[in-house]
Write an enzyme that holds these catalytic residues in place. Structure first.
Site, PDB file in Angstrom:
ATOM      1  N   TYR A 693       0.818  -1.221   0.000  1.00  0.00           N
ATOM      2  CA  TYR A 693       0.000   0.000   0.000  1.00  0.00           C
ATOM      3  C   TYR A 693       0.854   1.275   0.000  1.00  0.00           C
ATOM      4  O   TYR A 693       0.453   2.296  -0.534  1.00  0.00           O
ATOM      5  CB  TYR A 693      -0.856   0.060   1.266  1.00  0.00           C
ATOM      6  CG  TYR A 693      -1.932  -0.992   1.378  1.00  0.00           C
ATOM      7  CD1 TYR A 693      -2.932  -1.096   0.413  1.00  0.00           C
ATOM      8  CD2 TYR A 693      -1.976  -1.844   2.473  1.00  0.00           C
ATOM      9  CE1 TYR A 693      -3.938  -2.039   0.539  1.00  0.00           C
ATOM     10  CE2 TYR A 693      -2.979  -2.790   2.600  1.00  0.00           C
ATOM     11  CZ  TYR A 693      -3.956  -2.883   1.638  1.00  0.00           C
ATOM     12  OH  TYR A 693      -4.957  -3.804   1.759  1.00  0.00           O
ATOM     13  N   THR A 724      -2.162  -5.822  -7.012  1.00  0.00           N
ATOM     14  CA  THR A 724      -2.096  -4.839  -5.921  1.00  0.00           C
ATOM     15  C   THR A 724      -2.487  -5.526  -4.627  1.00  0.00           C
ATOM     16  O   THR A 724      -3.069  -6.612  -4.639  1.00  0.00           O
ATOM     17  CB  THR A 724      -3.099  -3.685  -6.123  1.00  0.00           C
ATOM     18  OG1 THR A 724      -4.427  -4.218  -6.027  1.00  0.00           O
ATOM     19  CG2 THR A 724      -2.892  -2.981  -7.446  1.00  0.00           C
ATOM     20  N   ASP A 725      -2.226  -4.864  -3.526  1.00  0.00           N
ATOM     21  CA  ASP A 725      -2.834  -5.295  -2.281  1.00  0.00           C
ATOM     22  C   ASP A 725      -4.301  -4.847  -2.347  1.00  0.00           C
ATOM     23  O   ASP A 725      -4.681  -4.030  -3.193  1.00  0.00           O
ATOM     24  CB  ASP A 725      -2.107  -4.697  -1.067  1.00  0.00           C
ATOM     25  CG  ASP A 725      -2.409  -5.483   0.217  1.00  0.00           C
ATOM     26  OD1 ASP A 725      -3.395  -6.269   0.219  1.00  0.00           O
ATOM     27  OD2 ASP A 725      -1.692  -5.321   1.216  1.00  0.00           O
ATOM     28  N   TRP A 726      -5.098  -5.348  -1.432  1.00  0.00           N
ATOM     29  CA  TRP A 726      -6.556  -5.174  -1.534  1.00  0.00           C
ATOM     30  C   TRP A 726      -6.980  -3.707  -1.375  1.00  0.00           C
ATOM     31  O   TRP A 726      -6.686  -3.078  -0.378  1.00  0.00           O
ATOM     32  CB  TRP A 726      -7.236  -6.063  -0.496  1.00  0.00           C
ATOM     33  CG  TRP A 726      -7.556  -7.436  -1.050  1.00  0.00           C
ATOM     34  CD1 TRP A 726      -8.755  -8.087  -0.940  1.00  0.00           C
ATOM     35  CD2 TRP A 726      -6.722  -8.317  -1.817  1.00  0.00           C
ATOM     36  NE1 TRP A 726      -8.711  -9.303  -1.594  1.00  0.00           N
ATOM     37  CE2 TRP A 726      -7.480  -9.462  -2.140  1.00  0.00           C
ATOM     38  CE3 TRP A 726      -5.421  -8.251  -2.303  1.00  0.00           C
ATOM     39  CZ2 TRP A 726      -6.978 -10.526  -2.902  1.00  0.00           C
ATOM     40  CZ3 TRP A 726      -4.921  -9.298  -3.060  1.00  0.00           C
ATOM     41  CH2 TRP A 726      -5.693 -10.408  -3.340  1.00  0.00           C
ATOM     42  N   MET A 756      -6.669  -5.519  -7.125  1.00  0.00           N
ATOM     43  CA  MET A 756      -7.425  -6.328  -6.167  1.00  0.00           C
ATOM     44  C   MET A 756      -8.055  -5.375  -5.176  1.00  0.00           C
ATOM     45  O   MET A 756      -7.312  -4.608  -4.555  1.00  0.00           O
ATOM     46  CB  MET A 756      -6.524  -7.316  -5.455  1.00  0.00           C
ATOM     47  CG  MET A 756      -5.906  -8.357  -6.353  1.00  0.00           C
ATOM     48  SD  MET A 756      -7.163  -9.490  -6.986  1.00  0.00           S
ATOM     49  CE  MET A 756      -6.118 -10.757  -7.709  1.00  0.00           C
TER      50      MET A 756
END
Ligand code: BGC
Length: 942
Positions: A693, A724-726, A756
């Protein structure tokens, strides 16, 4: 070995014995012990958050562990059963506090029973030895704090320990923790010298308590070694003073992380060094061969078990490199190997070879005359065979001749890899540097200005713009039949043609993953991507299933899976081969549940003991971290699973993880923080990467061109998938600045392939309104750039399990064949399309289905409060059977609509109710409706 046995074995091999005075351990049959601390029952098995939330069918606590050993015929000490009962009764009245069930609400420490003098004295009258367990957990979204109950002992724990030490002469303290905690109290006078033994049992997954009992009772000798330095004080770690900022986090300590700092500048501040760990037996290590050539160094070490019990030992090789122009850490781990279990008197010849790159430094300034290169500066490179990072014997031999004094010498500075400047800082700051060596062997602590970025990122990005693969219309006109995805699986050379045949809409759908808990894959997972729309499914692309990770399969609908030990414990095994076996077994479980990708290993460095997610990661050392991550990826691949190395890069704190911008030198970035990822890619053939992030020198990881393209793909040759991270945010690839989740065009430009995640079923209709359509239209994103990412995604999918089994149905409909025999009198019975609202939602709702057909359970919900990443789940039960779930994170007051499940229902009456597995979702309306074919409408997430 079966899966449970491997979990038990690895959980045991990672336990680290730090003190064992007068051989208090192992405990034998004649011993009698009193066990204190609630963790004997509430034994921590993992940390919290996505990395530890596996629903296990069972887990073994310490008391069960003792009992199991007895059943296995092993001689165990006599346990003080009265005391156990006192604890059990007290725990009944003071149950485990898991918080309010909200995301990240479990406290890092549980209330302990305050011990009375009488209770302790009565225990001491019954048993000779005492065991005292201290527990801590930690996890996503929160760091550890420099507070009692987190990094420090609570007053009650300290008071209890004092009372125990007053009455018992032999006390063993067990740290059942996810992170390093303060142990400066160990030799404090208040404990009268009675703490004879100390061990970190960490959190060993579902077999953690068993493994701890195995070690305590001597079924196994401890063979774990610390993967981090334990300093006397938190303030002794050089990262502490800067740790946890919301904006710029300055990595002032530079390459001097963990033992690199302590061995260079502050040996006296180390309580237990990196690499340290005791055994019940002793070993000798003798170098039998030491050799080198241009590329590698070679060692043969004879390890002999010189003690009286069976055990395993780790050979640790450290280098002392010439300070040269760049300055170096006094010690660098350059390789290691673990022996097999050796019986008393037995030996093993351990062969080690490692590349000279493990001794190299990265010149980020040009100071050496070789800017932006990995170099070996001229001078003598001494190797040490260490029992840990602080203590070791210098190896002085070559060509098999011991002690002839010829060390690995570089006569003229050598360039090993010529690279180019990437990700360098734009903000000025100073970093630590080693100065002259002092008489005590340590180095002067100097500081120097960090070299700043000289790059023209805009030009670099422009030069990289790809050529278009062809227009969908043209390809489909010349090839009306269109090749199907299974053709690409058989022959990946067809990929360009296949991608060229996809419409803009299809391309955009492919770069949006959906979740959490997509209904298109195994229920309860973090995401589905790939063939998640009808048109992509019609082309034969499967929906790929991704699950958290890294310690087991997380299914948020409550379905069960196995939980393996935390990353830190695994690193403390120093046994990559075992970790490979462990993850091979885990991948078998994944495949049996139709799960293709695991969201782990976590490769971030333990920069500070305060990082709440350290437990998912391995070590302060990049080589050890990288070898572990590589082993995990290889193990998963052995059974057809795929690992995801995360969080690329510098997710080294949980507080403010979405806003923080890491300000770090290019040298520290490459030598320390990226190195585990590099090893996992090059040695572990990692196929998937998750970006973090945070920002790295002003550029969010998910839109960081240098990270994702220049380094990962171009330098390291990575050909897999980047996600990507969530719900990550991206900023301008060239200029940095403000970040938003809608900036997907920047993500694509940086070649972070997939976002994501968007809300389930909205990938095709535009996710949450990202800027892709607009960017394509106004030309700020080229279609070809989108095609390149889609190509990465599709080629990745060809490697997944999903691509090698019959195409998964897009809609996994559940058929409920039971209808209710009777419906309570006077209840409201809803017709399809009729909404239940208000208080009806908290009880049983009855629905009359007029004809057998396909239906959806559709609802609107809101979730207030909590971090925007906090997730909650409400399961939908039909006639008592859990069939699907509503899942959401904070909706910021906006009502979200979604389909919880699609079902085939026979004509009849059904009972529906909601089960909130986590609190926080306020379901506002619910109906049973005939299935819609068009995508659902949806609220928006910020
Ligand atoms: C975490 C990731 C995790 C993802 C999906 C994020 O909040 O940072 O590590 O894999 O959620 O659960």
């Amino acid at each position: 070995m079966d899966f449970q046995s491997i979990i038990r074995e690895s959980a045991g091999q990672g336990i680290v014995l730090l003190k064992n005075e007068k051989n208090m351990l192992p405990l034998g049959e004649p011993d009698s012990i009193s066990v204190f601390g609630r963790c004997q029952v509430n034994y921590y098995k993992s940390g919290t958050g996505s990395g530890g939330s596996v629903h296990v069918p069972f887990s073994v606590n310490l008391l069960d562990g003792f009992e199991n050993l007895k059943k296995e015929g092993f001689k165990i000490p006599a346990l003080n059963q009265e005391l156990i009962q006192v604890y059990k009764n007290w725990i009944n009245e003071h149950p485990f506090d898991s918080g309010n069930g909200e995301w990240a609400s479990e406290p890092w420490c549980q209330v302990e029973m305050s011990l009375s003098d009488e209770l302790v004295k009565a225990a001491a009258a019954k048993s000779k030895k005492a065991i005292f367990l201290i527990g801590r957990t930690a996890g996503e979204d929160q760091d550890n704090k420099a507070e009692e109950g987190s990094f420090y002992l609570t007053k009650t724990e300290r008071e209890n320990l004092r009372k125990i030490c007053d009455s018992f002469e032999e006390v063993c303290v067990i740290l059942n923790v996810s992170n390093i905690i303060d142990t400066s109290w160990l030799e404090s006078e208040e404990f009268s010298g009675h703490i004879r033994a100390l061990l970190y049992s960490w959190q060993g997954g579902m077999q953690g308590g068993q493994a701890c009992a195995d070690i305590l009772c001597g079924k196994k000798s401890p063979s774990g070694k610390l993967s981090d330095t334990i300093a006397f004080k938190l303030e002794d770690y050089p990262s502490t003073k800067n740790f946890g900022s919301a904006e710029d986090e300055v990595y002032e300590e530079d390459i001097f992380v963990g033992y690199r700092y302590f061995t260079t500048f502050a040996k006296e501040k180390v309580q237990f060094p990196f690499g340290f760990g005791l055994s019940y037996t002793t070993f000798t290590q003798e170098v039998q061969k030491y050799d080198f050539d241009e590329e590698n160094l070679y060692l043969e070490v004879k390890v002999t078990n010189s003690g009286s019990r069976t055990g395993a030992e780790i050979v640790q090789v450290y280098a002392e490199c010439p300070q040269g122009k760049l300055g170096k850490a006094a010690r660098v781990l350059c390789d290691f190997a673990k022996t097999k279990e050796l019986e008393s008197g037995k030996s093993e010849i351990v062969k080690i070879s490692f590349p000279v790159k493990n001794l190299a430094s990265y010149d980020d300034s040009g100071e050496s005359g070789n800017a932006y290169s990995y170099i070996l500066e001229e001078g003598i490179y001494s190797l040490y065979l260490g029992s840990d990072a602080l203590h070791g014997e210098k190896i002085l031999s070559k060509n098999g001749k011991i002690a002839d004094g010829s060390e690995f010498t570089v006569t003229k500075t050598r360039v090993l890899e010529k690279l180019s400047q990437c990700c360098a800082p734009q903000k000025e700051f100073s970093r630590l540097k080693a100065g002259n060596q002092k008489s005590d062997g340590g180095f002067e602590l100097l500081s120097e200005k960090v070299p700043l970025s000289q790059e023209n990122l805009g030009e670099k990005i422009k030069a990289n713009l790809p050529k278009e693969l062809g227009h969908a219309e043209l390809v489909s006109a010349s090839n009306p039949a269109k090749i199907q995805f299974p053709d690409v699986v058989k022959n990946p050379a067809l990929i360009d043609e296949f991608v060229a045949s996809l419409s803009d809409k299809e391309l955009m759908t492919l770069v949006r993953g959906e979740g959490m808990m997509s209904r298109k894959v195994t229920a309860g997972l973090a995401s589905a991507f790939g063939g998640i729309s009808q048109s992509l499914h019609d082309r034969g692309i499967p929906a790929v299933a991704c699950s958290d990770g890294p310690s087991g399969i997380r299914m948020d609908n409550g379905k069960e899976a196995s939980l393996v030990p935390i990353g830190t414990l695994l690193a403390c095994t120093w046994n990559p081969a075992l970790v490979e076996d462990l993850y091979e077994a885990l991948a078998k479980e994944m495949i049996s549940k139709n799960i293709d990708v695991l969201l782990g290993p976590g490769c971030n460095i333990h920069r500070s003991p305060l990082n709440g997610r350290n437990f998912e990661y391995y070590s302060e050392d990049p080589l050890l971290s990288g070898k572990m991550a590589a082993a995990m990826c290889k193990g998963l691949a052995r059974s057809g699973g795929i690992g995801t190395i995360k969080h690329f890069a510098l997710n080294n704190q949980e507080s403010h993880r979405r806003t923080e911008n890491s300000v770090v030198s290019e040298r520290a970035l490459r030598e320390i923080y990226l190195r585990p990822f590099e090893i996992a890619v090059k040695e572990g053939n990692a196929r998937a990467v998750m970006t973090s992030y945070n920002g790295v020198n002003g550029h969010k990881s998910a839109s960081n061109f240098d990270l994702n393209t220049s380094i990962l793909r171009k330098e390291w040759g990575f050909t897999g998938l980047v996600m990507t991270d969530w719900w990550a945010a991206m900023n301008d690839c060239e200029k940095g600045g403000e970040a938003s989740g809608r900036n997907m065009s920047y993500m694509i430009r940086a070649r972070n392939d997939i976002y994501m995640v968007v809300v389930n079923d909205t990938a095709e209709s535009g996710g949450f309104g990202d800027n892709l359509p607009e960017a394509l239209k106004n030309g700020s994103l080229m279609r070809s750039e989108l095609q390149v990412c889609v190509k990465d995604i599709l080629l990745f999918i060809t490697e997944t399990y999903a691509a090698h089994v019959p195409l998964r149905p897009l809609k996994s409909e559940i058929t409920i064949s039971t209808v209710l025999d009777s419906v309570p009198a006077g209840v409201k019975i809803y017709a399809p399309e009729e909404y239940a609202t208000d208080s009806a939602l908290s009880g049983d709702m009855y629905f009359d289905v007029p004809e057998t057909a396909s239906y959806e359970v559709f609802g609107g919900f809101i979730k207030d409060g909590g971090d925007t990443l906090s997730q909650s789940i409400s399961n939908v039960l039909i006639n008592g059977e859990s069939v699907g779930s509503f899942e959401c994170r904070s909706t910021n007051g906006v009502t979200m609509y979604s389909v919880a499940v699609q079902l085939v229902l026979k004509k009849g009456v059904y009972k529906i109710n909601l089960e909130h597995t986590k609190p926080g979702i306020l379901v506002q309306c619910l109906c049973l409706r005939r299935e819609r074919l068009s995508p659902i409408s949806s609220g928006e997430y910020e």
